[in-house]
Scaffold this motif. Structure first.
Motif, PDB file in Angstrom:
ATOM      1  N   ALA A   7      -1.046  -6.937 -20.588  1.00 51.31           N
ATOM      2  CA  ALA A   7      -0.005  -7.582 -19.790  1.00 51.31           C
ATOM      3  C   ALA A   7      -0.334  -7.424 -18.311  1.00 51.31           C
ATOM      4  O   ALA A   7      -0.915  -6.417 -17.887  1.00 51.31           O
ATOM      5  CB  ALA A   7       1.346  -6.946 -20.097  1.00 51.31           C
ATOM      6  N   LEU A   8       0.029  -8.439 -17.530  1.00 49.38           N
ATOM      7  CA  LEU A   8      -0.199  -8.359 -16.095  1.00 49.38           C
ATOM      8  C   LEU A   8       0.709  -7.290 -15.487  1.00 49.38           C
ATOM      9  O   LEU A   8       1.831  -7.083 -15.946  1.00 49.38           O
ATOM     10  CB  LEU A   8       0.085  -9.713 -15.436  1.00 49.38           C
ATOM     11  N   PRO A   9       0.253  -6.594 -14.442  1.00 44.46           N
ATOM     12  CA  PRO A   9       1.107  -5.598 -13.801  1.00 44.46           C
ATOM     13  C   PRO A   9       2.261  -6.266 -13.071  1.00 44.46           C
ATOM     14  O   PRO A   9       2.187  -7.448 -12.703  1.00 44.46           O
ATOM     15  CB  PRO A   9       0.157  -4.903 -12.824  1.00 44.46           C
ATOM     16  N   SER A  10       3.328  -5.521 -12.859  1.00 43.47           N
ATOM     17  CA  SER A  10       4.419  -6.022 -12.033  1.00 43.47           C
ATOM     18  C   SER A  10       3.925  -6.147 -10.596  1.00 43.47           C
ATOM     19  O   SER A  10       2.904  -5.552 -10.218  1.00 43.47           O
ATOM     20  CB  SER A  10       5.600  -5.059 -12.086  1.00 43.47           C
ATOM     21  N   LEU A  11       4.640  -6.921  -9.780  1.00 38.92           N
ATOM     22  CA  LEU A  11       4.218  -7.115  -8.396  1.00 38.92           C
ATOM     23  C   LEU A  11       4.157  -5.790  -7.627  1.00 38.92           C
ATOM     24  O   LEU A  11       3.158  -5.537  -6.931  1.00 38.92           O
ATOM     25  CB  LEU A  11       5.141  -8.110  -7.695  1.00 38.92           C
ATOM     26  N   PRO A  12       5.177  -4.913  -7.708  1.00 29.86           N
ATOM     27  CA  PRO A  12       5.070  -3.636  -6.983  1.00 29.86           C
ATOM     28  C   PRO A  12       3.855  -2.817  -7.418  1.00 29.86           C
ATOM     29  O   PRO A  12       3.173  -2.212  -6.583  1.00 29.86           O
ATOM     30  CB  PRO A  12       6.383  -2.918  -7.330  1.00 29.86           C
ATOM     31  N   LEU A  13       3.573  -2.812  -8.732  1.00 32.98           N
ATOM     32  CA  LEU A  13       2.429  -2.052  -9.220  1.00 32.98           C
ATOM     33  C   LEU A  13       1.121  -2.681  -8.752  1.00 32.98           C
ATOM     34  O   LEU A  13       0.173  -1.974  -8.378  1.00 32.98           O
ATOM     35  CB  LEU A  13       2.463  -1.975 -10.742  1.00 32.98           C
ATOM     36  N   ALA A  14       1.057  -4.023  -8.753  1.00 29.16           N
ATOM     37  CA  ALA A  14      -0.160  -4.716  -8.312  1.00 29.16           C
ATOM     38  C   ALA A  14      -0.427  -4.479  -6.833  1.00 29.16           C
ATOM     39  O   ALA A  14      -1.584  -4.377  -6.397  1.00 29.16           O
ATOM     40  CB  ALA A  14      -0.036  -6.215  -8.595  1.00 29.16           C
ATOM     41  N   LEU A  15       0.648  -4.389  -6.044  1.00 28.39           N
ATOM     42  CA  LEU A  15       0.492  -4.188  -4.599  1.00 28.39           C
ATOM     43  C   LEU A  15       0.159  -2.743  -4.247  1.00 28.39           C
ATOM     44  O   LEU A  15      -0.367  -2.482  -3.154  1.00 28.39           O
ATOM     45  CB  LEU A  15       1.770  -4.606  -3.874  1.00 28.39           C
ATOM     46  N   THR A  16       0.472  -1.811  -5.135  1.00 31.62           N
ATOM     47  CA  THR A  16       0.307  -0.386  -4.815  1.00 31.62           C
ATOM     48  C   THR A  16      -1.117  -0.019  -4.389  1.00 31.62           C
ATOM     49  O   THR A  16      -1.309   0.566  -3.311  1.00 31.62           O
ATOM     50  CB  THR A  16       0.751   0.484  -6.000  1.00 31.62           C
ATOM     51  N   PRO A  17      -2.165  -0.337  -5.179  1.00 27.62           N
ATOM     52  CA  PRO A  17      -3.520   0.052  -4.740  1.00 27.62           C
ATOM     53  C   PRO A  17      -3.957  -0.681  -3.481  1.00 27.62           C
ATOM     54  O   PRO A  17      -4.700  -0.127  -2.661  1.00 27.62           O
ATOM     55  CB  PRO A  17      -4.401  -0.319  -5.933  1.00 27.62           C
ATOM     56  N   VAL A  18      -3.481  -1.922  -3.305  1.00 35.23           N
ATOM     57  CA  VAL A  18      -3.850  -2.693  -2.121  1.00 35.23           C
ATOM     58  C   VAL A  18      -3.259  -2.053  -0.863  1.00 35.23           C
ATOM     59  O   VAL A  18      -3.964  -1.800   0.130  1.00 35.23           O
ATOM     60  CB  VAL A  18      -3.376  -4.153  -2.256  1.00 35.23           C
ATOM     61  N   LEU A  19      -1.962  -1.779  -0.901  1.00 30.62           N
ATOM     62  CA  LEU A  19      -1.298  -1.226   0.280  1.00 30.62           C
ATOM     63  C   LEU A  19      -1.796   0.176   0.592  1.00 30.62           C
ATOM     64  O   LEU A  19      -2.019   0.525   1.763  1.00 30.62           O
ATOM     65  CB  LEU A  19       0.218  -1.227   0.067  1.00 30.62           C
ATOM     66  N   LEU A  20      -1.966   1.009  -0.439  1.00 29.20           N
ATOM     67  CA  LEU A  20      -2.451   2.370  -0.200  1.00 29.20           C
ATOM     68  C   LEU A  20      -3.869   2.356   0.379  1.00 29.20           C
ATOM     69  O   LEU A  20      -4.201   3.157   1.264  1.00 29.20           O
ATOM     70  CB  LEU A  20      -2.415   3.178  -1.500  1.00 29.20           C
ATOM     71  N   THR A  21      -4.694   1.433  -0.100  1.00 30.32           N
ATOM     72  CA  THR A  21      -6.057   1.330   0.431  1.00 30.32           C
ATOM     73  C   THR A  21      -6.035   0.913   1.897  1.00 30.32           C
ATOM     74  O   THR A  21      -6.788   1.458   2.723  1.00 30.32           O
ATOM     75  CB  THR A  21      -6.877   0.320  -0.383  1.00 30.32           C
ATOM     76  N   LEU A  22      -5.173  -0.039   2.235  1.00 28.09           N
ATOM     77  CA  LEU A  22      -5.071  -0.472   3.630  1.00 28.09           C
ATOM     78  C   LEU A  22      -4.591   0.671   4.520  1.00 28.09           C
ATOM     79  O   LEU A  22      -5.036   0.807   5.669  1.00 28.09           O
ATOM     80  CB  LEU A  22      -4.132  -1.673   3.747  1.00 28.09           C
TER      81      LEU A  22
END
Length: 503
Positions: A7-22
């Motif tokens: 299943a695709l991740p939820s939007l908050p979960l999908a954004l988590t690695p992106v935002l933390l990396t930034l």
């Protein structure tokens, strides 16, 4: 046996690695004032892996996604290695010194930036590679600009503008072929559809570089004594002759004959090595050393030493390691479905053609920013948005232009992207050594960011935004292409009419 679809991740979960990396990237770049984005991107890869494991992926699945993207982009790494060899060998052969010498004696400071952009555009159009152009002709132009007293960031901006213009519209370019391939249009139609944004952007950039040469940059301060010292030093340390340009002529000739880029560039390495031994009296072992470790010289003229002490495979390892880590991060984001979730969230907010065009360009830019890979920034949005364009009844030529402009043209403007890292390394901008002022090349690469701006203006005015022809719609049906049903959003188009139930 392949693993079942997760299943695709939820939007908050999908954004988590992106935002933390930034955030980690921001700490490294701005708090520690250290431009080495390798470790933050590696942390981002690890964070994305944790998200994937939470979604039920095995590490082997995530690893396959990481190495798949790296494998697809290995030709780019091969270009980096080959260009590193070219730089070292072409300096030793006298090819680069000859280009610098004649550039300083023929060009004037006032027209230099405009001429640099046009020269790089012509060469890149012929070679079909922006990276090859930046690493060869761009290198020589940096030396000429230094001789004229023009700041390195201005010269780099002009070089990048011209080089990536040629890459964008050359039928020999890999990205120019990738964009129409993933959106389902032919390459020559794609190139024609790029011209309404490309030509105005180039003309505006040309005007700005001419204005800068005559008005903004104090070219009058270009010391003729310094230029004389540089040209005299070049003549003292190298044989200078037009025939030393043969390695460059050979590479361009092979490109015109549509030979593949890597063999063409390597032929330039071999030709440069031969010329170095014949014209400059260099030994074979020295040629090998220059190809691997770069050229070394001490002329006593700081401008010459700073420019010519470079090149070699090893000089590209910083860039190659960054590219591999960034690509791995992008592959993990794609494999775990994080990028797909983010794109779908964007699509729920879009209700107009202009909105979709903006979203496509923005998604390509964002993928470039986060994943660090110009190929992924073209392929992923191209695959995701194509059914929406078909459902709206607009030609996917609009999409191929959007992803090319958000992908190819923006990649050199992001320092940790594969394109930006290569520009910084090949042009020796010294950003990793603290010369952050040279990042000003980013806003000064006018043609790269003006083109998508012009494209978005067309989308909102309806100019040069073709709707799908009957032939294109018929081709969609014959090919079984997916056509999004947008009837709930008020889109009733010919593409949706008379479809079979299987569609």
């Amino acid at each position: 046996m392949s693993s079942p679809q997760k299943a695709l991740p939820s939007l908050p979960l999908a954004l988590t690695p992106v935002l933390l990396t930034l955030i980690v990237l921001g700490v490294q770049l701005f708090y520690f004032d250290d431009f080495t984005p390798h470790v933050p991107l590696a942390i981002g890869l690890a964070l994305t892996g944790l998200v994937g494991i939470k979604l039920g992926f095995d590490w082997e699945d995530i690893e396959k996604g990481v190495f798949h993207v790296i494998h697809v982009s290995l030709p780019s790494v091969s270009v980096l290695i080959t260009v590193g060899m070219i730089i070292g060998v072409w300096i030793a052969s006298g090819t680069v010194p000859t280009l610098i010498y004649y550039g300083l004696t023929i060009l004037s400071p006032e027209i230099f930036l405009a001429a640099a952009m046009l020269l790089c555009a012509v060469v890149s159009l012929s070679l079909g590679t922006s990276w090859g152009t930046v690493g060869t002709v761009g290198l020589a132009l940096m030396g000429i600009g230094a001789g004229f007293g023009i700041p390195a960031y201005w010269t780099a901006g002009a070089v990048v503008s011209g080089a990536f213009f040629g890459d964008k519209v050359s039928p020999l370019s890999d990205t120019t072929n990738l964009a129409p391939a993933v959106t389902g249009v032919d390459v020559f139609s794609h190139i024609r559809n790029m011209l309404p944004t490309t030509l105005p952007a180039m003309l505006i950039a040309l005007g700005i570089y001419l204005f800068a040469g005559y008005g903004l940059i104090e070219t009058g301060s270009a010391s003729f004594e310094k230029i004389t010292a540089i040209t005299a030093s070049l003549q003292e340390n190298f044989v200078i002759s037009p025939w030393l340009l043969l390695p460059a002529v050979l590479v361009i000739a092979l490109a015109v004959k549509r030979m593949p880029p890597i063999p063409s560039l390597f032929a330039g390495v071999l030709a440069g090595g031969l010329v170095a031994m014949i014209a400059q009296g260099v030994g074979l072992h020295d040629v090998f050393t220059y190809a691997n470790s770069g050229y070394k010289i001490d002329t006593g003229v700081s401008e010459i030493d700073q420019l010519l002490n470079r090149g070699g495979i090893q000089s590209m390892m910083w860039t190659i390691s960054l590219v591999l880590i960034a690509l791995g991060f992008g592959g993990a984001l794609e494999k775990t479905g994080c990028l797909e979730t983010i794109i779908k969230a964007i699509m729920t907010q879009v209700r107009s053609f202009a909105g979709v065009q903006t979203a496509a360009v923005g998604t390509s830019m964002a993928t470039n920013l986060v994943a660090g890979d110009p190929y992924l920034s073209i392929a992923l949005p191209g695959r995701m948005y194509a059914p929406v364009y078909r459902g709206m009844g607009y030609s996917t030529l609009n999409l191929s232009r959007a992803v090319e402009e958000g992908g190819t043209l923006i990649s050199p403007l992001i320092p940790w992207n594969a394109g930006g890292a290569f520009v910084i390394s090949a042009l020796a901008l010294g950003v990793s050594d603290g010369q952050l002022v040279n990042l000003l090349y980013i806003p000064l690469a006018f043609a790269c960011w003006l083109s998508p701006v012009i494209g978005l203006a067309y989308a909102y005015t309806g100019l040069f935004s073709p709707k799908a022809s009957e032939a294109e719609i018929e081709d969609w049906r014959d090919s079984g292409e997916t056509i999004a049903d947008l009837s709930d959003h008020g889109w009733e188009t010919p593409a949706m009419a008379n479809r079979t139930p299987a569609e």
